[in-house]
Design a protein around this motif. Structure first.
Motif, PDB file in Angstrom:
ATOM      1  N   ASP A  46       0.830  -1.195   0.000  1.00  0.00           N
ATOM      2  CA  ASP A  46       0.000   0.000   0.000  1.00  0.00           C
ATOM      3  C   ASP A  46       0.867   1.248   0.000  1.00  0.00           C
ATOM      4  N   VAL A  47       0.311   2.338  -0.550  1.00  0.00           N
ATOM      5  CA  VAL A  47       0.988   3.627  -0.418  1.00  0.00           C
ATOM      6  C   VAL A  47       0.711   4.144   0.996  1.00  0.00           C
ATOM      7  N   ALA A  48       1.740   4.736   1.580  1.00  0.00           N
ATOM      8  CA  ALA A  48       1.688   5.092   2.991  1.00  0.00           C
ATOM      9  C   ALA A  48       0.556   6.066   3.318  1.00  0.00           C
ATOM     10  N   SER A  49       0.291   7.021   2.417  1.00  0.00           N
ATOM     11  CA  SER A  49      -0.716   8.046   2.706  1.00  0.00           C
ATOM     12  C   SER A  49      -2.121   7.443   2.783  1.00  0.00           C
ATOM     13  N   GLU A  50      -2.356   6.346   2.076  1.00  0.00           N
ATOM     14  CA  GLU A  50      -3.645   5.658   2.162  1.00  0.00           C
ATOM     15  C   GLU A  50      -3.681   4.733   3.370  1.00  0.00           C
ATOM     16  N   PHE A  51      -2.618   3.978   3.521  1.00  0.00           N
ATOM     17  CA  PHE A  51      -2.545   2.987   4.599  1.00  0.00           C
ATOM     18  C   PHE A  51      -2.803   3.631   5.966  1.00  0.00           C
ATOM     19  N   ARG A  52      -2.108   4.746   6.224  1.00  0.00           N
ATOM     20  CA  ARG A  52      -2.128   5.312   7.581  1.00  0.00           C
ATOM     21  C   ARG A  52      -3.520   5.781   7.978  1.00  0.00           C
ATOM     22  N   TYR A  53      -4.273   6.316   7.042  1.00  0.00           N
ATOM     23  CA  TYR A  53      -5.599   6.839   7.419  1.00  0.00           C
ATOM     24  C   TYR A  53      -6.696   5.806   7.281  1.00  0.00           C
ATOM     25  N   ARG A  54      -6.425   4.753   6.518  1.00  0.00           N
ATOM     26  CA  ARG A  54      -7.425   3.707   6.391  1.00  0.00           C
ATOM     27  C   ARG A  54      -7.499   2.867   7.663  1.00  0.00           C
ATOM     28  N   GLU A  55      -6.410   2.902   8.413  1.00  0.00           N
ATOM     29  CA  GLU A  55      -6.315   2.145   9.657  1.00  0.00           C
ATOM     30  C   GLU A  55      -6.716   0.692   9.452  1.00  0.00           C
ATOM     31  N   PRO A  56      -5.994  -0.004   8.589  1.00  0.00           N
ATOM     32  CA  PRO A  56      -6.352  -1.394   8.287  1.00  0.00           C
ATOM     33  C   PRO A  56      -6.119  -2.301   9.494  1.00  0.00           C
ATOM     34  N   PRO A  57      -6.934  -3.351   9.640  1.00  0.00           N
ATOM     35  CA  PRO A  57      -6.686  -4.307  10.721  1.00  0.00           C
ATOM     36  C   PRO A  57      -5.365  -5.028  10.468  1.00  0.00           C
ATOM     37  N   ILE A  58      -4.580  -5.179  11.510  1.00  0.00           N
ATOM     38  CA  ILE A  58      -3.316  -5.913  11.390  1.00  0.00           C
ATOM     39  C   ILE A  58      -3.503  -7.218  12.168  1.00  0.00           C
ATOM     40  N   LEU A  95       6.640   7.026   7.809  1.00  0.00           N
ATOM     41  CA  LEU A  95       6.937   6.972   9.242  1.00  0.00           C
ATOM     42  C   LEU A  95       5.643   6.847  10.057  1.00  0.00           C
ATOM     43  N   ALA A  96       4.612   7.581   9.662  1.00  0.00           N
ATOM     44  CA  ALA A  96       3.329   7.506  10.374  1.00  0.00           C
ATOM     45  C   ALA A  96       2.720   6.108  10.225  1.00  0.00           C
ATOM     46  N   ALA A  97       2.874   5.519   9.052  1.00  0.00           N
ATOM     47  CA  ALA A  97       2.349   4.161   8.831  1.00  0.00           C
ATOM     48  C   ALA A  97       3.089   3.162   9.724  1.00  0.00           C
ATOM     49  N   LEU A  98       4.393   3.359   9.839  1.00  0.00           N
ATOM     50  CA  LEU A  98       5.197   2.491  10.719  1.00  0.00           C
ATOM     51  C   LEU A  98       4.702   2.609  12.168  1.00  0.00           C
ATOM     52  N   ARG A  99       4.494   3.849  12.599  1.00  0.00           N
ATOM     53  CA  ARG A  99       4.059   4.057  13.998  1.00  0.00           C
ATOM     54  C   ARG A  99       2.686   3.440  14.219  1.00  0.00           C
ATOM     55  N   TYR A 100       1.841   3.459  13.208  1.00  0.00           N
ATOM     56  CA  TYR A 100       0.520   2.838  13.316  1.00  0.00           C
ATOM     57  C   TYR A 100       0.649   1.324  13.554  1.00  0.00           C
ATOM     58  N   CYS A 101       1.652   0.710  12.925  1.00  0.00           N
ATOM     59  CA  CYS A 101       1.819  -0.754  13.021  1.00  0.00           C
ATOM     60  C   CYS A 101       2.471  -1.198  14.324  1.00  0.00           C
ATOM     61  N   LYS A 102       3.113  -0.255  15.019  1.00  0.00           N
ATOM     62  CA  LYS A 102       3.793  -0.603  16.270  1.00  0.00           C
ATOM     63  C   LYS A 102       2.810  -1.152  17.284  1.00  0.00           C
ATOM     64  N   GLY A 103       3.173  -2.277  17.893  1.00  0.00           N
ATOM     65  CA  GLY A 103       2.291  -2.868  18.884  1.00  0.00           C
ATOM     66  C   GLY A 103       1.186  -3.700  18.246  1.00  0.00           C
ATOM     67  N   LYS A 104       1.038  -3.633  16.924  1.00  0.00           N
ATOM     68  CA  LYS A 104       0.010  -4.428  16.240  1.00  0.00           C
ATOM     69  C   LYS A 104       0.665  -5.539  15.418  1.00  0.00           C
TER      70      LYS A 104
END
Ligand code: F6R
Length: 362
Positions: free
Chosen positions: A78-90, A109-118
């Motif tokens: 995914d492109v990061a700008s879509e991924f980060r706001y879509r908040e996909p289930p991990i 970087l924001a997408a990476l931070r979203y995945c942290k802990g997930k």
């Protein structure tokens, strides 16, 4: 220092044989891939999510084909700008991988931070080893491209592909999907790739002649299938960002679902297609283009040129290479086409308008 070249981009394209050889020797000791097996255990994950922007995103799209074919590992890109706001289930069992030359791209970087802990693990493939993305990953794999100054990414792209391919081979071995013989053969071909890069660079005059003609166009299409499909996107991005020529890429098979309406004699169609298992299908797409007066610039190998026969507008004949390595080798003519088209148009190749090397704001 441009090392005698007119532009940093030209230097960075030309140094790829050496840079790739160095990058390979940083990771390969004989047939051993120097990536911590414990840190990245592909037997423990069920899927891989890859996220990036721009050229790095096209490197991820290419890697999806490798991971799925070689390692039978399902991959989402995914492109990061879509991924980060879509908040996909991990889901549990997911490894997430972020690719970034600068390591500072805000969306990535924001997408990476979203995945942290997930995600089970956070991996990154970066050029700048001290970057935020590298520091915030569980494992950061450097691409060893050296400093890249031209805004249009060239050697970083091929070095990203190199690391992603090694990772896919590692995954394939760990998951028991690749025989030691096949692995050894592929690694041996990979080791001879810097030499083939040199041979590809020697096609420069033919590519320049094609690029000068292409530079007169207002719109250009790029087509590719399989592993060449992401590269078609990368070729179109390179051309538009430095020459300002409108360029679009399509999977060859998508042509008849709409874009073929654009074809006439003013629209060059650049087809990236080595003679592989899908070549015949691509030839029939090319014929559809030519039957409508379209001008095909075919980038292929000798066997491909023979099968394609007469009727193409321009043909660039590349050295033979294992199909799986073709996206790395064919990146060179894609870059050179864009470069020479931009030089022919007189644009600012190293500093294209409106673009920054590191996109630290979203
Ligand atoms: C294109 C180009 C950009 C970058 C993108 C991501 O030539 O350079 O598309 O690839 O801005 O940058 P990084 O890799 O630094 O995250």
């Amino acid at each position: 220092d441009k090392g005698g070249y007119k532009h940093f981009m030209a230097k960075e394209i030309a140094e790829q044989p050496t840079v790739l050889a160095d990058a390979l020797s940083a990771y390969l000791v004989g047939d051993t891939i120097n990536i911590d097996q414990q840190a990245i255990d592909f037997t423990k994950i069920d899927r891989l999510t890859m996220v990036a922007c721009g050229t790095a995103y096209y490197a991820c799209l290419t890697a999806k084909y490798w991971f799925e074919k070689l390692a039978r590992l399902p991959v989402e890109v995914d492109v990061a700008s879509e991924f980060r706001y879509r908040e996909p289930p991990i889901l549990p069992g997911t490894a997430s991988l972020f690719v970034s030359q600068s390591g500072e791209t805000a969306d990535t970087l924001a997408a990476l931070r979203y995945c942290k802990g997930k995600a089970d693990s956070i991996l990154s493939v970066v050029n700048v080893e001290t970057s935020s993305i590298a520091r915030e990953s569980d494992v950061a794999l450097p691409i060893h491209a050296g400093i890249e100054i031209g805004v249009a990414s060239t050697k970083a792209f091929t070095c990203q592909l190199n690391v992603l391919l090694l990772l896919a081979i590692q995954a394939a071995s760990q998951r028991g999907e690749m025989t030691p013989e096949d692995r050894s053969a592929l690694l041996s071909d990979l080791r001879s790739l810097p030499g083939l890069f040199n041979a590809a660079l020697q096609r420069d005059a033919t590519i320049e002649a094609a690029a000068i003609k292409i530079s007169e166009a207002r719109d250009v299409l790029f087509l590719g299938r399989g592993l060449m499909y992401p590269l078609a996107y990368e070729g179109a991005l390179k051309l538009k960002e430095i020459s300002y020529i409108h360029a679009e890429a399509y999977a060859s098979g998508e042509l008849k679902h709409g874009p073929i309406a654009l074809i006439d004699k003013t629209v060059p169609v650049i087809v990236m297609a080595p003679h592989d298992a899908l070549f015949d299908k691509t030839v029939s797409n090319m014929q559809e283009v030519m039957a409508r007066g379209g001008k095909v610039c075919l980038v292929t190998n000798a066997a491909g040129a023979e099968v394609a026969g007469e009727g193409t507008w321009q043909t660039v004949i590349m050295p033979d290479v294992d199909d799986r390595l073709a996206p790395l080798l064919y990146a060179v003519p894609a870059q050179l086409l864009a470069y020479h088209a931009a030089v022919a148009k007189g644009t600012d190749v190293d500093q294209p308008r409106n673009l920054a090397k590191s996109v630290t704001v979203e």
